[in-house]
Design a protein around this motif. Structure first.
Motif, mmCIF file in Angstrom:
data_model
loop_
_atom_site.group_PDB
_atom_site.id
_atom_site.type_symbol
_atom_site.label_atom_id
_atom_site.label_comp_id
_atom_site.label_asym_id
_atom_site.label_seq_id
_atom_site.Cartn_x
_atom_site.Cartn_y
_atom_site.Cartn_z
ATOM 1 N N PHE A 100 11.721 1.979 3.671
ATOM 2 C CA PHE A 100 11.497 3.066 2.712
ATOM 3 C C PHE A 100 12.607 3.101 1.662
ATOM 4 N N GLU A 101 13.854 2.907 2.091
ATOM 5 C CA GLU A 101 14.980 2.883 1.147
ATOM 6 C C GLU A 101 14.861 1.707 0.182
ATOM 7 N N LEU A 102 14.424 0.573 0.691
ATOM 8 C CA LEU A 102 14.221 -0.609 -0.146
ATOM 9 C C LEU A 102 13.209 -0.323 -1.254
ATOM 10 N N ARG A 114 4.596 -2.408 -5.527
ATOM 11 C CA ARG A 114 3.315 -2.034 -4.931
ATOM 12 C C ARG A 114 3.548 -1.938 -3.437
ATOM 13 N N ALA A 115 3.091 -0.846 -2.844
ATOM 14 C CA ALA A 115 3.246 -0.680 -1.404
ATOM 15 C C ALA A 115 2.015 0.019 -0.847
ATOM 16 N N SER A 116 1.662 -0.348 0.369
ATOM 17 C CA SER A 116 0.593 0.307 1.113
ATOM 18 C C SER A 116 1.219 0.891 2.369
ATOM 19 N N TYR A 117 0.611 1.958 2.870
ATOM 20 C CA TYR A 117 1.181 2.678 4.005
ATOM 21 C C TYR A 117 0.128 2.934 5.066
ATOM 22 N N ASP A 118 0.568 2.962 6.310
ATOM 23 C CA ASP A 118 -0.302 3.242 7.439
ATOM 24 C C ASP A 118 -0.752 4.703 7.404
ATOM 25 N N ALA A 119 -2.049 4.945 7.586
ATOM 26 C CA ALA A 119 -2.599 6.297 7.501
ATOM 27 C C ALA A 119 -2.117 7.192 8.640
ATOM 28 N N GLU A 120 -1.932 6.632 9.820
ATOM 29 C CA GLU A 120 -1.573 7.450 10.979
ATOM 30 C C GLU A 120 -0.084 7.763 11.057
ATOM 31 N N ARG A 121 0.762 6.758 10.830
ATOM 32 C CA ARG A 121 2.205 6.951 11.009
ATOM 33 C C ARG A 121 3.011 6.862 9.716
ATOM 34 N N GLY A 122 2.398 6.421 8.625
ATOM 35 C CA GLY A 122 3.070 6.419 7.331
ATOM 36 C C GLY A 122 3.949 5.227 7.015
ATOM 37 N N PRO A 124 5.332 1.546 5.929
ATOM 38 C CA PRO A 124 4.785 0.580 4.960
ATOM 39 C C PRO A 124 4.064 -0.547 5.695
ATOM 40 N N THR A 125 2.896 -0.900 5.206
ATOM 41 C CA THR A 125 2.162 -2.030 5.782
ATOM 42 C C THR A 125 2.270 -3.263 4.896
ATOM 43 N N GLU A 126 2.456 -3.046 3.598
ATOM 44 C CA GLU A 126 2.677 -4.135 2.647
ATOM 45 C C GLU A 126 3.656 -3.663 1.587
ATOM 46 N N ILE A 127 4.570 -4.552 1.232
ATOM 47 C CA ILE A 127 5.551 -4.252 0.189
ATOM 48 C C ILE A 127 5.616 -5.457 -0.741
ATOM 49 N N HIS A 128 5.398 -5.198 -2.021
ATOM 50 C CA HIS A 128 5.498 -6.248 -3.035
ATOM 51 C C HIS A 128 6.425 -5.719 -4.131
ATOM 52 N N ILE A 129 7.536 -6.401 -4.326
ATOM 53 C CA ILE A 129 8.518 -5.972 -5.328
ATOM 54 C C ILE A 129 8.817 -7.150 -6.248
ATOM 55 N N ILE A 136 11.607 -15.935 -12.049
ATOM 56 C CA ILE A 136 10.821 -16.532 -10.978
ATOM 57 C C ILE A 136 11.693 -16.577 -9.731
ATOM 58 N N GLY A 137 11.114 -16.170 -8.605
ATOM 59 C CA GLY A 137 11.830 -16.254 -7.340
ATOM 60 C C GLY A 137 12.587 -15.001 -6.955
ATOM 61 N N ASP A 138 12.477 -13.929 -7.731
ATOM 62 C CA ASP A 138 13.183 -12.695 -7.387
ATOM 63 C C ASP A 138 12.272 -11.708 -6.652
ATOM 64 N N GLU A 139 11.040 -12.097 -6.410
ATOM 65 C CA GLU A 139 10.075 -11.208 -5.787
ATOM 66 C C GLU A 139 10.319 -11.089 -4.275
ATOM 67 N N LEU A 140 9.872 -9.967 -3.747
ATOM 68 C CA LEU A 140 9.909 -9.743 -2.303
ATOM 69 C C LEU A 140 8.504 -9.366 -1.882
ATOM 70 N N ASP A 141 7.927 -10.136 -0.968
ATOM 71 C CA ASP A 141 6.581 -9.883 -0.457
ATOM 72 C C ASP A 141 6.652 -9.833 1.063
ATOM 73 N N VAL A 142 6.442 -8.641 1.606
ATOM 74 C CA VAL A 142 6.525 -8.433 3.046
ATOM 75 C C VAL A 142 5.232 -7.769 3.505
#
Length: 152
Positions: A100-102, A114-122, A124-129, A136-142
């Motif tokens: 969340f801090e990230l 761009r981030a998606s979150y779990d409906a039940e517990r909140g 992050p399910t996907e993080i794209h920065i 090029i190459g500075d992105e973070l995809d988790v």
């Protein structure tokens, strides 16, 4: 469209709309849902996509006890074997609170987030920065793969 398929189609659309509506849509709402979940002990897995693993990154499994990382290991794709992370390297990984801090830090810096979150517990399910759209190459995809509460 047949009259018999119309109720099914309407039910499907309604369920999808409810699922989308139930998912926290922003960082603040998701963080509040996560705080209410009050998980201090949990284990989660994620895949971090990068140039070194563009299609098949290993899964990283992080064990958190009392909101602190206590164990990290990696599982290569198509394997059940786990490789422990180097001892003392826990600070390179994230708790859910640190994810969340990230996200928050990247947004405040003006990065494309761009981030998606779990409906039940909140969590992050996907993080794209993308910190710099011109670099090029500075992105973070988790992408989180699992999250399981742990008993004490």
């Amino acid at each position: 469209m047949k009259a018999t398929t119309l109720p099914f189609w309407l039910t499907t659309v309604a369920c999808f709309a409810l699922a989308v509506a139930a998912q926290p849509s922003d960082l603040v709402a998701a963080r509040n849902v996560w705080r209410r979940a009050a998980l201090a002990d949990y284990e989660y897995g994620y895949r971090k996509y990068c140039e070194c693993h563009p299609d098949t990154p290993p899964e990283t499994i992080v064990t958190v006890r009392n909101r602190e990382i206590v164990r990290v290991r990696h599982r290569p794709v198509d394997s059940t074997n786990e490789v422990p992370a180097k001892a003392g390297s826990e600070h390179y990984y994230w708790t859910i609170d640190e994810l969340f801090e990230l996200i928050d830090s990247a947004q405040r810096r003006g990065a494309a987030v761009r981030a998606s979150y779990d409906a039940e517990r909140g969590f992050p399910t996907e993080i794209h920065i993308d910190y710099d759209k011109n670099a090029i190459g500075d992105e973070l995809d988790v992408v989180l793969t699992t999250l399981s509460p742990l008993t004490r």
